[in-house]
Structures are given as C-alpha cells and as structure tokens.
Design an enzyme around this catalytic site. Sequence first.
Site, PDB file in Angstrom:
ATOM      1  N   LYS A 193      -8.263 -29.583   1.853  1.00  0.00           N
ATOM      2  CA  LYS A 193      -6.847 -29.870   1.628  1.00  0.00           C
ATOM      3  C   LYS A 193      -6.064 -29.950   2.943  1.00  0.00           C
ATOM      4  CE  LYS A 193      -2.831 -28.230  -0.966  1.00  0.00           C
ATOM      5  NZ  LYS A 193      -2.297 -27.197  -1.893  1.00  0.00           N
ATOM      6  N   ARG A 242     -10.893 -20.673  -9.209  1.00  0.00           N
ATOM      7  CA  ARG A 242     -10.572 -20.330  -7.806  1.00  0.00           C
ATOM      8  C   ARG A 242      -9.846 -18.979  -7.761  1.00  0.00           C
ATOM      9  NH1 ARG A 242      -9.658 -22.436  -2.564  1.00  0.00           N
ATOM     10  NH2 ARG A 242      -7.552 -22.179  -1.722  1.00  0.00           N
ATOM     11  N   TYR A 288      -2.955 -12.503  -4.215  1.00  0.00           N
ATOM     12  CA  TYR A 288      -4.038 -11.962  -5.027  1.00  0.00           C
ATOM     13  C   TYR A 288      -4.110 -10.437  -4.955  1.00  0.00           C
ATOM     14  CZ  TYR A 288      -5.574 -16.793  -5.352  1.00  0.00           C
ATOM     15  OH  TYR A 288      -5.624 -18.136  -5.600  1.00  0.00           O
TER      16      TYR A 288
END
Length: 285
Positions: free
Chosen positions: A175, A234, A266
């Site tokens: 990306k 993911r 996360y």
Amino acid sequence: MKLELGSPPESGDLYEAFINALIIAGAGSGTIKLYSSAVKDFLDFIRKDPRKVTSEDLNKWISSLLNRESKIRGDEVERRRAKSVTVRYYIIAVRRFLKWINVPVKPPIPKIKRREVKALDETQVLKILEACKRIKDKLIIRLLVDTGLRANELLSVLVRDVDINNNMIRVRNTKNGEERVVFFTDETKQMLKKYIKGRNPDDKLFNMTYDALYRKLKRLGKRIGIDLRPHILRHTFATLSLKRGMNVITLQKLLGHKDIKTTQMYTHLVLEDLRNEYLKVMSAK
C-alpha cells in the site's frame, strides 16, 4: 507523505507536472492513484488556473464531495464512514498540490470517526478453516491470519516471492510502496509446499480478483454465521499476535504501517479483552 517533490514549473500543465513529481520522488502506486483522482476532480470542478484558487473555491468543492451519492458497498454507517475517509484523503491530496504550487490556501480537513475494529478469536479461526472444502481456500485463510497481509497484497504475491525454506514471503506490491517481508507458520508451510509444487515461479500465488476473494470469504463466513471480510483476518492477525506477546514495533513492521499510532489501536482491543476477562472473574466471587 514525506516526499521531496522539488519546485513546480513556471508554465505548462501543473497537474501532469505534479503527478510526474510524485512518480520521480518514489511515491507508491496507491498514493499516485489517489492523488491523481483527487487533484483531477478538484481541477475539473473549479475550471480555472489553480494558482488563482480561493478559499471559497475549496469550500465549494468540499461541499460537492460531501453531497455526492456514495457508491461504497456495505451498510449505511459503513458507507458514510467510507465516504468521509475518501473526502478526507482527497482534501489532503489537494492541499499538498496547492502547497506545491505555492498557493497559500489551506482547506479544513474533516475528522473521521474511528472504525470499529472486529477480530476473530482462535476458536472462530478454527471453525472457518474446518468450513473450507478446498486446500486453496484453507491456504488463503491461513496466510491472511499468519501474515496480516492486506487482501490486495496477498493477491499480488508471485510464486517466486515465497521462500519456503525460511517460512517467508517477500511483499513487493504494498500500500505504501515499500517492500516488506512477512512470515508463516510451519503448518502453513506444509500446505504451501504442496500447493506451489510444479508451479511457474512467475505465476501469481492466487490468480483471482479482489471481488472474487471478497465473495469467497463472505461465503465461508456464512457457513458458520460470521460476517467475514478480508480486513477482519488482518485485524485477527494483529490482535492474536499481541495476545501472544509480540511487541508493537515488530507488529508495525509486519503490518506495513507508516505510523505506529495505527498499530497501537490493536493494543486497545487487547486491553479491552483483559478488562472484560478481569470483570468476569472478579464478578463471579
């Protein structure tokens, strides 16, 4: 995006010059595509020399972006969020373009609500793997959970990018445009060995489109009552890695995040799980 774009030309097509400057500076393909679309949209809207742009021009363009009908797949909340993310990135791209051509106008950048991050637990991952009837499907699930690759990154991997001996995949089409390495488990290694045996090194590991992968995961999830999408796997890799003791810096590198703040979201999920487990145990007394 920290890229040295140099100075704009005194004459000629500023749009083409800007895109060429991005390419020469080494911007990733995703960045170039986004900036091309955003700046072209802006220029098509204002229909004037961008060096004469005013704040009023910018505000009218931003209003037009917000008023356009969203064509993003998903529920209404997700459509609105996807739309606001696109608008935000378009404005950032145009602001960079205007700064490059020395126009002292800064458009306001709208904030976006953080997306709810959904991740699977280990039991759900096992159920999905059990629901797979083909080795290809099982391998896709295992690789997404083992590596944390984005769907488009996985679909860009060639057979020659897979290093079986070192349990490693070299990801070239990322990306942010920066090549990185991810790893897979020994169990996945055995499946990969069988899957790529006799394959041409220049073949894609999985010759399919993003839409085909998206539909495949939706079907697999439906079998066990889970709304399964590529990015959920993911998120699952990230949360399971932290729960098993991986440090945030390592996780950032494996996920290919430029900013560690993106990875740190996360840690909130893991802390939330710990809190819920604590309350469950303590409330049982």
